[in-house]
Design an enzyme around this catalytic site. Sequence first.
Site, PDB file in Angstrom:
ATOM      1  CB  THR A 127      -0.931   0.052   1.230  1.00 47.97           C
ATOM      2  OG1 THR A 127      -1.458   1.385   1.359  1.00 47.97           O
ATOM      3  CG2 THR A 127      -0.229  -0.282   2.531  1.00 47.97           C
ATOM      4  CG  ASP A 129      -2.514   4.949   2.330  1.00 44.28           C
ATOM      5  OD1 ASP A 129      -2.176   5.725   1.416  1.00 44.28           O
ATOM      6  OD2 ASP A 129      -3.701   4.645   2.545  1.00 44.28           O
ATOM      7  CE  LYS A 212       4.778  41.059   5.590  1.00 42.90           C
ATOM      8  NZ  LYS A 212       4.348  39.909   6.415  1.00 42.90           N
ATOM      9  CE  LYS A 214       9.048  30.305   5.114  1.00 40.47           C
ATOM     10  NZ  LYS A 214       9.765  29.237   4.520  1.00 40.47           N
TER      11      LYS A 214
HETATM   12  O1  F6P Z   1      -4.376   2.522  -1.458  1.00 44.10           O
HETATM   13  C1  F6P Z   1      -4.455   3.518  -0.528  1.00 44.10           C
HETATM   14  C2  F6P Z   1      -5.130   4.708  -1.138  1.00 44.10           C
HETATM   15  O2  F6P Z   1      -4.344   5.184  -2.194  1.00 44.10           O
HETATM   16  C3  F6P Z   1      -5.432   5.802  -0.140  1.00 44.10           C
HETATM   17  O3  F6P Z   1      -4.343   6.641   0.103  1.00 44.10           O
HETATM   18  C4  F6P Z   1      -6.591   6.479  -0.813  1.00 44.10           C
HETATM   19  O4  F6P Z   1      -7.401   7.091   0.146  1.00 44.10           O
HETATM   20  C5  F6P Z   1      -7.329   5.353  -1.434  1.00 44.10           C
HETATM   21  O5  F6P Z   1      -6.379   4.346  -1.671  1.00 44.10           O
HETATM   22  C6  F6P Z   1      -8.045   5.674  -2.721  1.00 44.10           C
HETATM   23  O6  F6P Z   1      -8.679   4.522  -3.156  1.00 44.10           O
HETATM   24  P1  F6P Z   1      -9.442   4.354  -4.533  1.00 44.10           P
HETATM   25  O7  F6P Z   1      -8.417   4.331  -5.615  1.00 44.10           O
HETATM   26  O8  F6P Z   1     -10.156   3.068  -4.404  1.00 44.10           O
HETATM   27  O9  F6P Z   1     -10.350   5.527  -4.663  1.00 44.10           O
END
Ligand code: F6P
Length: 323
Positions: A127, A129, A212, A214
């Site tokens: 994943t 995430d 400022k 930045k």
């Molecule tokens: O796989 C994890 C993720 O990319 C999350 O970060 C995100 O919220 C979700 O999947 C999105 O899922 P989908 O592609 O099913 O909309």
Amino acid sequence: MVKKIGILTSGGDSPGMNACIRAVVRTAGYHHIEVIGFKSGYEGLIDNNFTVLKHESVSGIIQKGGTILKTARSARFMTEAGLQQAVQNLKAHKLDGFVIIGGDGSFKGAIELSKHIDLHIVGCAGTIDNDLVGTDFTIGYDTAINTVTEALDKIRDTAESHDRVFVVEVMGRDAGLIAMRSAIAGGAEALLVPELKNDLEKLIEKMKGWRKTKSSKIIVVAEGDESGGAFKVAEMIKNKCPEFDLRVSVLGHIQRGGNPTCMERVNASMVGFNAVKALMNGERNKMVGIINKQIVLTPFEKAVKHTEELNKDLEELIEVLSS
Ligand code: F6P
């Protein structure tokens, strides 16, 4: 004796899944173990949609994003009828082991499956995430944060040219880990993530105090943040600080694609290789991860409990460096 195993990818795809599939198939082949791959995650189990995976089936895929097995978030598998159909099909294949590549939803599915069939199942954390317990980096995370960093660099160019504030939304439904690392790498000025109590009033105060000199300011927001996402944050800032020239950028699914990085390919290969070894050692219901360069097996029940804690050092780092 492991003679025949199954494999599937499930949930959101992530770069490196193909490298992992390749490692599983090649390691199995090396040990004379037959492999069948189910298509589109748990959907493939329900429909008995599978293909035999041989050495050459996984040629030329290590560098490719996505998953050759396809993936899905199966609503049918959440029903009793779907689960029973999947179990029935699996039993008919007489498998000695099963490898599931996916995230927390996929492993919750594996836990459910294991209650209904006597099968050795191991998981590979896949994943973007990075929200699983039992591995430093999930498959896909490194590539995703590199993609986001590259995007932030590009946004920085245009932000600087226009003296603009950008609110950039990145993926992470329940976790701010993509946001956290890419914010550091992209030199972001502020970060909003679900793990931290975000005080938007405090953010406004901070913005008012920005030097400022930045010329560009980037606020990275995780999609799962309680603020409700980049557009909501931008609206709030606009109301309180109309002086800022503000733009929003939602990066979306580009974060899920692309060629896996070198680190990703190596980690995914190690995890896939060790998943087969774990099955050969009689392991079951565990996720294969890498912690401090060592292979670690974590029970699915523990792996899916993603922690609410962010690395305090990184939190402080972003605060200090963005000041
Ligand atoms: O796989 C994890 C993720 O990319 C999350 O970060 C995100 O919220 C979700 O999947 C999105 O899922 P989908 O592609 O099913 O909309």
